[in-house]
Scaffold this active site. Structure first.
Site, PDB file in Angstrom:
ATOM      1  N   PHE B 115       0.943  -1.332  -0.123  1.00 52.04           N
ATOM      2  CA  PHE B 115      -0.185  -0.137  -0.083  1.00 52.04           C
ATOM      3  C   PHE B 115       1.000   1.207   0.271  1.00 52.04           C
ATOM      4  O   PHE B 115       2.122   1.025   0.460  1.00 52.04           O
ATOM      5  CB  PHE B 115      -1.006  -0.143   1.253  1.00 52.04           C
ATOM      6  CG  PHE B 115      -2.186   0.168   1.086  1.00 52.04           C
ATOM      7  CD1 PHE B 115      -3.009  -0.901   0.459  1.00 52.04           C
ATOM      8  CD2 PHE B 115      -2.950   1.454   1.141  1.00 52.04           C
ATOM      9  CE1 PHE B 115      -4.425  -0.899   0.143  1.00 52.04           C
ATOM     10  CE2 PHE B 115      -4.445   1.381   0.616  1.00 52.04           C
ATOM     11  CZ  PHE B 115      -5.160   0.319   0.378  1.00 52.04           C
ATOM     12  N   GLN B 235      -6.819  15.422   3.346  1.00 51.18           N
ATOM     13  CA  GLN B 235      -6.485  14.318   2.172  1.00 51.18           C
ATOM     14  C   GLN B 235      -7.345  14.546   1.049  1.00 51.18           C
ATOM     15  O   GLN B 235      -8.439  14.082   0.985  1.00 51.18           O
ATOM     16  CB  GLN B 235      -6.162  13.013   2.812  1.00 51.18           C
ATOM     17  CG  GLN B 235      -5.607  12.115   1.655  1.00 51.18           C
ATOM     18  CD  GLN B 235      -5.300  10.973   2.524  1.00 51.18           C
ATOM     19  OE1 GLN B 235      -6.020   9.835   2.648  1.00 51.18           O
ATOM     20  NE2 GLN B 235      -3.673  10.869   2.823  1.00 51.18           N
ATOM     21  N   HIS B 237      -7.515  12.035  -2.134  1.00 55.65           N
ATOM     22  CA  HIS B 237      -7.138  10.618  -2.353  1.00 55.65           C
ATOM     23  C   HIS B 237      -7.139  10.757  -3.999  1.00 55.65           C
ATOM     24  O   HIS B 237      -7.742  11.214  -4.895  1.00 55.65           O
ATOM     25  CB  HIS B 237      -8.093   9.472  -2.212  1.00 55.65           C
ATOM     26  CG  HIS B 237      -7.617   8.103  -2.473  1.00 55.65           C
ATOM     27  ND1 HIS B 237      -7.637   7.701  -3.604  1.00 55.65           N
ATOM     28  CD2 HIS B 237      -7.604   7.174  -1.564  1.00 55.65           C
ATOM     29  CE1 HIS B 237      -7.264   6.332  -3.474  1.00 55.65           C
ATOM     30  NE2 HIS B 237      -7.226   5.992  -2.189  1.00 55.65           N
ATOM     31  N   LEU B 247     -14.562   6.374  -4.462  1.00 54.95           N
ATOM     32  CA  LEU B 247     -13.223   5.835  -4.199  1.00 54.95           C
ATOM     33  C   LEU B 247     -12.705   4.564  -4.956  1.00 54.95           C
ATOM     34  O   LEU B 247     -13.507   3.683  -5.305  1.00 54.95           O
ATOM     35  CB  LEU B 247     -13.125   5.473  -2.820  1.00 54.95           C
ATOM     36  CG  LEU B 247     -11.498   5.206  -2.322  1.00 54.95           C
ATOM     37  CD1 LEU B 247     -10.715   6.159  -2.478  1.00 54.95           C
ATOM     38  CD2 LEU B 247     -11.605   4.703  -0.920  1.00 54.95           C
ATOM     39  N   GLU B 250      -6.393   2.623  -3.223  1.00 53.31           N
ATOM     40  CA  GLU B 250      -4.794   2.260  -3.488  1.00 53.31           C
ATOM     41  C   GLU B 250      -4.745   0.995  -3.700  1.00 53.31           C
ATOM     42  O   GLU B 250      -3.498   0.552  -4.223  1.00 53.31           O
ATOM     43  CB  GLU B 250      -4.459   2.973  -2.269  1.00 53.31           C
ATOM     44  CG  GLU B 250      -2.911   3.379  -2.291  1.00 53.31           C
ATOM     45  CD  GLU B 250      -2.586   4.400  -1.107  1.00 53.31           C
ATOM     46  OE1 GLU B 250      -3.320   5.338  -1.133  1.00 53.31           O
ATOM     47  OE2 GLU B 250      -1.624   3.948  -0.672  1.00 53.31           O
ATOM     48  N   ARG B 281      -0.380   9.480  -0.546  1.00 52.64           N
ATOM     49  CA  ARG B 281      -1.490   9.997  -1.447  1.00 52.64           C
ATOM     50  C   ARG B 281      -1.292  11.498  -1.756  1.00 52.64           C
ATOM     51  O   ARG B 281      -1.592  11.983  -2.644  1.00 52.64           O
ATOM     52  CB  ARG B 281      -2.963   9.914  -0.684  1.00 52.64           C
ATOM     53  CG  ARG B 281      -3.270   8.322  -0.662  1.00 52.64           C
ATOM     54  CD  ARG B 281      -4.225   8.051   0.359  1.00 52.64           C
ATOM     55  NE  ARG B 281      -4.776   7.022   0.300  1.00 52.64           N
ATOM     56  CZ  ARG B 281      -5.450   6.391   1.253  1.00 52.64           C
ATOM     57  NH1 ARG B 281      -6.093   7.029   2.114  1.00 52.64           N
ATOM     58  NH2 ARG B 281      -5.766   5.042   0.859  1.00 52.64           N
ATOM     59  N   HIS B 347     -11.177  13.204   0.459  1.00 52.72           N
ATOM     60  CA  HIS B 347     -11.208  11.785   1.007  1.00 52.72           C
ATOM     61  C   HIS B 347     -11.208  11.961   2.648  1.00 52.72           C
ATOM     62  O   HIS B 347     -12.072  11.202   3.341  1.00 52.72           O
ATOM     63  CB  HIS B 347     -10.239  11.029   0.806  1.00 52.72           C
ATOM     64  CG  HIS B 347     -10.231   9.321   0.916  1.00 52.72           C
ATOM     65  ND1 HIS B 347     -11.216   8.702   0.925  1.00 52.72           N
ATOM     66  CD2 HIS B 347      -9.219   8.706   1.752  1.00 52.72           C
ATOM     67  CE1 HIS B 347     -10.973   7.417   1.101  1.00 52.72           C
ATOM     68  NE2 HIS B 347      -9.742   7.453   1.743  1.00 52.72           N
ATOM     69  N   ARG B 389      -2.214  11.331   5.934  1.00 53.07           N
ATOM     70  CA  ARG B 389      -2.224   9.978   6.481  1.00 53.07           C
ATOM     71  C   ARG B 389      -1.838   8.955   5.359  1.00 53.07           C
ATOM     72  O   ARG B 389      -2.307   9.178   4.069  1.00 53.07           O
ATOM     73  CB  ARG B 389      -4.008   9.678   6.798  1.00 53.07           C
ATOM     74  CG  ARG B 389      -4.382   8.347   7.142  1.00 53.07           C
ATOM     75  CD  ARG B 389      -5.726   8.028   7.744  1.00 53.07           C
ATOM     76  NE  ARG B 389      -6.890   8.358   6.582  1.00 53.07           N
ATOM     77  CZ  ARG B 389      -6.855   7.222   5.552  1.00 53.07           C
ATOM     78  NH1 ARG B 389      -6.258   6.489   5.581  1.00 53.07           N
ATOM     79  NH2 ARG B 389      -7.764   7.546   4.693  1.00 53.07           N
TER      80      ARG B 389
END
Lengths: 232, 574
Positions: B115, B235, B237, B247, B250, B281, B347, B389
């Site tokens: 990730f 954030q 994404h 979404l 990832e 991100r 996000h 994050r």
């Protein structure tokens, strides 16, 4: 595109009987039906009432009858519905307001099948092992989002409101076929009744209704078989 | 109507349910949710939960901690990050013991995959750390936690919307909530209140967030004089479905998907030569914006492609089934053979209600707790995510700090009595509701929200500068004036969801203002906050947390030091 939404309306504060509201809107063919409902609520008639949250088919809030079929409003695009769209609340549940129905009884039935892992004895320090093959056996039924579309689409449930319904059986299946679960006996007792799994007449409406593509009738069949042979 | 409980949890996503499970058996506990619990947005999380189990290759919580700190652009509090990464491991085993159907390795262990930003040996190469259940990990976590709540007879108030938190003599005394079904206002007199009500992504036009993510918990607490921490860090994404913002995990890139521009270039080679498409991100989103700005968006439009065509049917069917279906359903694109149009999508709020590592809400730069008030999950700022994050860490956060806050609150309700309830405790909430219902104004909530979302997207998203933010500040002032004249056509009692939307919009307007003021003040770039007029990180002046207070003179900003233990700030390269 121009679409006309014909929506079954009912406000308990005012209406004795349901009535049909018609709303003409301009929309993109790739808009979700939920976008169209939001358009009506936000710009035309703020009193229109329905549940919604995630808007992409994972939270299960916005199941309703769309052109006569149970679907999630956020998971169907206008280009698949034509220019005249009829929207009604799901069948079989008490209508509270417009498209919003009382799901308490439905959810109580779900809770009645002990939808949680039952184990005896101490837990290992790390994870329990489970082979990918064993994991696969209940994969399909882990996808349920409790939207209520299957149970509402079931003729056996229309005829007998006490029937536990496909959604509850799907959630029992998810544990009955989990190799880690030791609650099979108690859960099977709950399902082995006239209002349990045996009320199912294998009509397959639930399969068509499920927005998560769960093969509900097959899952129910597997539970019936497990009851007959007392073995999963 | 007044009801009395030992503890009230607000919100029934992962953090709220985890906290409720700790409180169950320790007293009379109520969980309030404006939805049915399984509708909560935890269920939309896809790719996995990070924990250094080392099931497929060597891994250590220290590596996870380093990645989280570096990913945060060194703004995270390292004492909290250490707890996050250590306790992630036992938390994942707990979930498995509760029945969570993780995907499995051939030996039957919990499967793990790479990730963004998660590495081995302090940044050398990607590591398989994300524990997953196909691309439905959040759904499984939400279901599993709710199943445990059924087992332990947790008491829920479904479709109750919290309007106010009661603070009496420096202590929390409960909350006031609005029952959607009846329109009645209920006061919950409680020794402890735990907010776990999620984020506020609906202030932006393109967002992965559910309609219900309107920052109610943050706003309600903020209006009672409690600060909000680091709200400038939001954030985006990188891979939201074009225009809709839905979404696409990832995990797609974790499984090998590649981002490409209109020249078919793998453009991340230019921005993050080591981690490529698996860079954090904030960096990937900025890279996409730059590509678009420099004319390399697809067809000159504001999107690029996520290419999964080389992954094969088996990977898509078994490991990424939901996002494959999203592309088919919402775009009519077949990911097996066609690239998927994506753009960055709002996000996650890194900021929120400040807490210590026990989940206690703290109200100043000295971390003074407000007795009886707790927060966990996206609504809170511990801070484990700092300025950005890492993927998978929100699920870790909700469970680790949901549990810690629940445990601390359980102890608190044993040791403390109820704070006295003030006279007419529900008057603020009642006034707010009746003001909307009796409004003679003509403004529609949707019109105000449209301007808010477009302006925030335009001026406070991936790229920001003083000029845009200043204009935005004025615009928000105008919207606040218009909001005073907002009406609800629906004046009924039962399920007045229009009234609810008006109240939610009020929360978004307050929080947008906090975000903009905090972003204007922070004249540096760090993590998710990128100032084009101040493109460098400035540790000398800005290695500190922002605390924004509502005062009679407007927003007052104060600052709080960052806790640094193991890892000194370094330049952030991938």
């Amino acid at each position: 595109m121009q679409v006309t939404l014909k929506i079954k309306r009912f406000n308990p504060d005012k209406d004795k009987e349901p009535w049909w509201g018609e709303y003409r809107i301009d929309a993109e063919p790739t808009d979700r039906l939920l976008d169209a409902l939001n358009h009506v609520k936000w710009y035309l008639d703020g009193t229109l009432t329905y549940r919604r949250s995630c808007a992409h088919g994972v939270c299960g809030s916005d199941a309703m009858q769309i052109n006569g079929r149970n679907q999630l409003a956020c998971k169907v695009l206008l280009n698949s519905l034509g220019n005249n769209i009829t929207i009604e609340p799901m069948r079989g549940y008490r209508v509270i307001k417009d498209l919003l129905v009382d799901m308490d009884a439905f959810l109580a039935k779900y809770r009645s099948v002990k939808p949680y892992l039952i184990t005896h004895g101490p837990e290992p320090e790390k994870e329990r092992l489970q082979s990918p093959e064993d994991r696969e056996k209940f994969d399909d039924t882990t996808k349920c989002i409790l939207c209520g579309a299957c149970t509402s689409g079931c003729p056996s449930f229309w005829a007998d409101g006490e029937y536990i319904g496909p959604a509850a059986i799907v959630n029992a299946h998810r544990f009955l076929f989990d190799s880690r679960d030791e609650g099979g006996e108690e859960r099977m007792e709950i399902l082995n009744t006239l209002e349990g799994v045996w009320r199912c007449r294998t009509i397959f409406n639930c399969v068509e209704a499920c927005p998560r593509d769960i093969n509900v009738t097959r899952a129910i069949g597997e539970v019936k078989k497990a009851l007959l042979y007392r073995k999963v | 109507m007044v009801q009395r409980y030992d503890a009230v949890v607000v919100g029934a996503g992962g953090a709220g349910l985890m906290a409720a499970l700790q409180l169950a058996g320790h007293g009379n506990v109520a969980v309030l949710s404006k939805l049915y619990p399984t509708r909560s947005h935890t269920g939309a999380a896809q790719g996995g939960i990070g924990a250094a189990l080392g099931n497929l290759e060597e891994d250590h919580w220290e590596w996870h901690m380093f990645d989280t700190v570096k990913g945060s652009d060194y703004l995270a509090d390292q004492d909290a990050v250490e707890i996050l990464c250590r306790e992630a491991i036992e938390t994942v085993y707990d979930l498995e013991h509760w029945g969570l159907p993780f995907s499995r390795t051939p030996e039957g262990k919990i499967a793990q995959r790479p990730f963004g930003g998660h590495t081995k040996e302090f940044g050398k190469a990607p590591v398989r750390r994300s524990c997953y259940a196909a691309d439905r990990t959040g759904h499984m976590i939400l279901q599993t936690c709710y199943q445990q709540c059924i087992k332990h007879n947790v008491h829920f108030y479904n479709e109750y919307h919290v309007l106010d938190v009661l603070i009496e003599q420096g202590r929390c005394a409960g909350v006031v909530a609005f029952c959607l079904a009846t329109g009645e206002i209920h006061t919950f007199h409680s020794k402890a209140v735990l907010f776990a009500s999620g984020g506020c992504g609906k202030m932006f036009r393109v967002s992965s967030n559910a309609h219900s993510l309107t920052g109610d918990g943050m706003a309600v607490v903020y209006r009672r004089g409690i600060p909000l921490e680091d709200m400038e860090f939001f954030q985006f994404h990188p891979t939201g479905i074009y225009k809709m913002g839905i979404l696409l995990s990832e995990a797609a890139r974790g499984e090998g998907a590649i981002l490409r521009n209109k020249l078919n270039e793998r453009f991340m080679e230019r921005y993050a030569p080591t981690l490529l498409d698996l860079a954090p991100r904030d960096m990937v989103s900025r890279a996409i914006y730059r590509e678009i700005r420099e004319g390399r968006g697809i067809d000159g439009k504001n999107y690029v492609h996520l290419d999964m065509t080389h992954l094969g049917k088996e990977v898509l069917d078994e490991k990424l089934p939901d996002i494959t279906e999203f592309a088919r359903t919402y775009l009519g694109v077949e990911p097996l053979t066609q690239p998927v149009p994506i753009q960055p999508t709002a996000h996650y709020a890194m900021g929120g209600i400040p807490t210590d590592v026990e989940g206690r809400v703290v109200i100043d730069e000295k971390n003074t707790p407000l007795p009886g008030l707790y927060a966990a999950g996206e609504v809170a700022c511990v801070s484990v995510h700092g300025a950005n994050r890492l993927g998978t860490n929100s699920l870790v956060d909700i469970l680790v700090f949901g549990r810690r806050s629940g445990r601390h609150a359980a102890k608190f309700i044993h040791e403390n009595d109820w704070a006295p309830l003030g006279d007419q405790a529900d008057s603020t909430a009642r006034d707010a509701v009746s003001q909307v219902l009796n409004s003679t104004g003509k403004e529609r909530a949707a019109d105000i929200r449209d301007v808010l979302q477009d302006e925030m997207m335009d001026k406070a998203s991936v790229f920001r500068d003083a000029q845009g933010l200043t204009t935005l500040r004025e615009k928000l002032g105008e919207l606040r004036e218009r909001y005073k004249r907002v009406k609800s056509e629906d004046r009924g009692k039962s399920y007045n969801t229009e009234l609810l939307e008006v109240i939610e919009l009020g929360c978004l307007l307050d929080l947008a203002k906090v975000l903009v003021e905090s972003a204007l003040a922070r004249v540096e770039s760090r993590g998710g906050h990128y100032r084009e007029d101040f493109p460098k990180r400035n540790d000398a002046d800005w290695l500190k947390h922002t605390l924004a207070y509502q005062t009679s003179k407007g927003i007052e900003l104060r600052f709080k030091p960052v806790v640094i233990t193991k890892f000194q700030p370094m330049e952030r390269k991938y």
